[in-house]
Design a protein around this motif. Structure first.
Motif, mmCIF file in Angstrom:
data_model
loop_
_atom_site.group_PDB
_atom_site.id
_atom_site.type_symbol
_atom_site.label_atom_id
_atom_site.label_comp_id
_atom_site.label_asym_id
_atom_site.label_seq_id
_atom_site.Cartn_x
_atom_site.Cartn_y
_atom_site.Cartn_z
ATOM 1 N N LEU A 141 0.798 -1.225 0.000
ATOM 2 C CA LEU A 141 0.000 0.000 0.000
ATOM 3 C C LEU A 141 0.830 1.274 0.000
ATOM 4 N N SER A 142 2.012 1.212 0.519
ATOM 5 C CA SER A 142 2.856 2.409 0.564
ATOM 6 C C SER A 142 3.080 2.972 -0.836
ATOM 7 N N GLY A 143 2.902 4.293 -0.981
ATOM 8 C CA GLY A 143 3.064 4.945 -2.271
ATOM 9 C C GLY A 143 1.809 4.985 -3.115
ATOM 10 N N ARG A 144 0.762 4.277 -2.694
ATOM 11 C CA ARG A 144 -0.495 4.294 -3.426
ATOM 12 C C ARG A 144 -1.391 5.436 -2.929
ATOM 13 N N VAL A 145 -2.441 5.699 -3.682
ATOM 14 C CA VAL A 145 -3.350 6.806 -3.372
ATOM 15 C C VAL A 145 -4.650 6.270 -2.786
ATOM 16 N N LEU A 146 -5.002 6.776 -1.612
ATOM 17 C CA LEU A 146 -6.288 6.474 -1.002
ATOM 18 C C LEU A 146 -7.265 7.588 -1.353
ATOM 19 N N GLY A 147 -8.380 7.234 -1.992
ATOM 20 C CA GLY A 147 -9.411 8.205 -2.326
ATOM 21 C C GLY A 147 -10.607 8.044 -1.408
ATOM 22 N N LEU A 148 -10.880 9.063 -0.621
ATOM 23 C CA LEU A 148 -11.987 9.035 0.319
ATOM 24 C C LEU A 148 -13.204 9.715 -0.296
ATOM 25 N N VAL A 149 -14.324 9.034 -0.326
ATOM 26 C CA VAL A 149 -15.590 9.682 -0.685
ATOM 27 C C VAL A 149 -16.317 9.914 0.639
ATOM 28 N N GLY A 150 -16.229 11.150 1.130
ATOM 29 C CA GLY A 150 -16.695 11.494 2.466
ATOM 30 C C GLY A 150 -15.494 11.751 3.360
ATOM 31 N N VAL A 151 -15.313 12.999 3.751
ATOM 32 C CA VAL A 151 -14.136 13.361 4.560
ATOM 33 C C VAL A 151 -14.585 13.946 5.902
ATOM 34 N N GLY A 152 -15.578 13.295 6.499
ATOM 35 C CA GLY A 152 -15.998 13.653 7.843
ATOM 36 C C GLY A 152 -15.099 13.010 8.871
ATOM 37 N N ILE A 154 -15.000 10.009 10.295
ATOM 38 C CA ILE A 154 -14.469 8.678 9.983
ATOM 39 C C ILE A 154 -13.416 8.772 8.888
ATOM 40 N N GLY A 155 -13.730 9.496 7.824
ATOM 41 C CA GLY A 155 -12.783 9.630 6.724
ATOM 42 C C GLY A 155 -11.452 10.202 7.173
ATOM 43 N N ARG A 156 -11.495 11.195 8.050
ATOM 44 C CA ARG A 156 -10.241 11.793 8.521
ATOM 45 C C ARG A 156 -9.426 10.815 9.358
ATOM 46 N N ARG A 157 -10.108 9.970 10.122
ATOM 47 C CA ARG A 157 -9.379 8.967 10.915
ATOM 48 C C ARG A 157 -8.762 7.894 10.014
ATOM 49 N N VAL A 158 -9.496 7.509 8.973
ATOM 50 C CA VAL A 158 -8.926 6.572 8.001
ATOM 51 C C VAL A 158 -7.718 7.204 7.319
ATOM 52 N N ALA A 159 -7.824 8.486 6.991
ATOM 53 C CA ALA A 159 -6.719 9.199 6.344
ATOM 54 C C ALA A 159 -5.470 9.174 7.209
ATOM 55 N N ALA A 160 -5.641 9.407 8.503
ATOM 56 C CA ALA A 160 -4.487 9.428 9.404
ATOM 57 C C ALA A 160 -3.782 8.080 9.424
ATOM 58 N N ALA A 161 -4.561 6.994 9.474
ATOM 59 C CA ALA A 161 -3.962 5.664 9.476
ATOM 60 C C ALA A 161 -3.277 5.365 8.142
ATOM 61 N N ALA A 162 -3.914 5.771 7.048
ATOM 62 C CA ALA A 162 -3.352 5.508 5.719
ATOM 63 C C ALA A 162 -2.033 6.251 5.518
ATOM 64 N N ARG A 163 -1.972 7.473 6.009
ATOM 65 C CA ARG A 163 -0.711 8.205 5.892
ATOM 66 C C ARG A 163 0.395 7.495 6.665
ATOM 67 N N GLY A 164 0.041 6.850 7.764
ATOM 68 C CA GLY A 164 1.025 6.075 8.512
ATOM 69 C C GLY A 164 1.562 4.898 7.725
ATOM 70 N N LEU A 165 0.784 4.440 6.743
ATOM 71 C CA LEU A 165 1.227 3.356 5.860
ATOM 72 C C LEU A 165 1.987 3.881 4.649
ATOM 73 N N GLY A 166 2.136 5.204 4.569
ATOM 74 C CA GLY A 166 2.875 5.793 3.456
ATOM 75 C C GLY A 166 2.020 6.110 2.250
ATOM 76 N N MET A 167 0.709 6.219 2.446
ATOM 77 C CA MET A 167 -0.197 6.496 1.331
ATOM 78 C C MET A 167 -0.439 7.997 1.188
ATOM 79 N N ARG A 168 -0.677 8.430 -0.024
ATOM 80 C CA ARG A 168 -1.175 9.772 -0.281
ATOM 81 C C ARG A 168 -2.698 9.724 -0.171
ATOM 82 N N VAL A 169 -3.305 10.735 0.438
ATOM 83 C CA VAL A 169 -4.746 10.723 0.668
ATOM 84 C C VAL A 169 -5.401 11.896 -0.048
#
Length: 325
Positions: A141-152, A154-169
């Protein structure tokens, strides 16, 4: 004054029951396996002051049948099982328990993502069948792009975890929301779909989002994309998802909520090993259930005692202007 509170489920976490009973309330619940008809019977036969709504449908018929009803609070955030229009006509506020289960849902979304990306259930099943196969190792997953539909929340918490995996959000929302430093916002859903190696859904189900992701949208995703849905089943066309996986364009999917629940035996998703499924339990950790129940209980007691209601937790805030004690 003694209030009567109806819960559209056979149980409520003790933390919520304690709040209600501590306020002197009478608490009524529907029987195990109860359905919308049970809710309608309860509200038409009892002087219910407030409803804590869980997963069973709270219909317009039920709301109309109860002249004493003053407030409804969703045990969670999704109000698609509540006839909000009828509640609004009757000037009944419909509240949500914002952020109460956000961490639990976000953790499940990340868990499903990892399970799909690394084929964890498939590997586990193979080993249990004495098949030691190391060829299905999955994607990094590192280096891949996470696309969130809904950035409330929950979405922001998912974003924080994904960035920890090295993903762009990156994120897109169907409704205006506050700016977030954590998520690169996109104004058009198509722009997000074009770059999202992982598409994760975190928006409510409403007229704007019903069927939002179908064949056309899935076809825009990059090759080997992963789809995660921990929001509501009606947002994602499951037949289209099955076709996208069968065609090889979508690598796999993690699904917690379905168009019909329980999932029908003839669902095409059941035959796909690339799909990891859970039974709409994203917010059902012990901690989240206790927090949400306590919050919902306190919100209905506050509303019944004519305490101010924060418009941010009310899905029909126009009802707040004419509140009476």
């Amino acid at each position: 004054m003694t209030y009567t509170i109806a819960v559209t489920a056979p149980t409520l976490s003790e933390s919520g029951v304690a709040v209600l009973k501590g306020a002197g309330a009478r608490v009524l619940m529907i029987p195990p396996g109860g359905a919308a008809a049970d809710v309608e019977r309860l509200l038409s036969s009892e002087p219910v002051d407030a409803v804590i709504s869980r997963t069973v449908m709270l219909s317009g018929k039920a709301i109309e049948s109860c002249p004493t009803l003053k407030v409804i609070c969703k045990h969670g955030v999704g109000t698609d099982n509540i006839d909000v229009a009828t509640a609004t006509r009757r000037n009944i506020p419909v509240l949500i328990t914002a952020a109460g289960n956000s961490q639990a849902v976000a953790e499940l979304a990340i868990g499903l993502l990892l399970a799909v990306a690394r084929r964890i259930p498939l590997q586990d099943g193979s080993i249990r069948c004495k098949d030691w196969d190391r060829t299905k190792s999955g994607l990094e997953l590192s280096g891949r792009v996470l696309g969130l539909v809904g950035v409330g929340e929950i979405g922001r918490r998912v974003a924080a975890a994904a960035r920890g995996l090295g993903m762009r959000v990156v994120g897109f929302d169907t409704a205006p929301v506050g700016a977030s430093q954590d998520v690169e916002r996109m104004e058009d859903l198509n722009d997000l779909l074009d770059v999202a190696n992982v598409l994760s859904l975190h928006c409510p189900l409403n007229e704007a989002t019903r069927g939002l992701i179908s064949d056309r949208e899935l076809a825009r995703l990059p090759q080997d994309a992963i789809v995660i849905n921990t929001a509501r089943g009606g947002i994602l066309d499951e037949a289209a998802l099955a076709r996208a996986i069968a065609s090889g364009n979508v690598f796999g999917a993690g699904i917690d909520c379905f168009q019909r629940e329980p999932i029908p035996a003839d669902s095409p998703l059941l035959s796909l090993s690339e799909v990891v499924m859970t039974a709409h339990m994203g917010g059902s950790t012990k901690e989240a259930l206790a927090h949400v129940a306590r919050t919902a209980a306190q919100q209905v007691i506050d509303a019944l005692n004519a305490r101010p209601i924060d418009p941010a937790i009310c899905v029909n805030p126009q009802t707040l202007a004419n509140r009476t004690a």
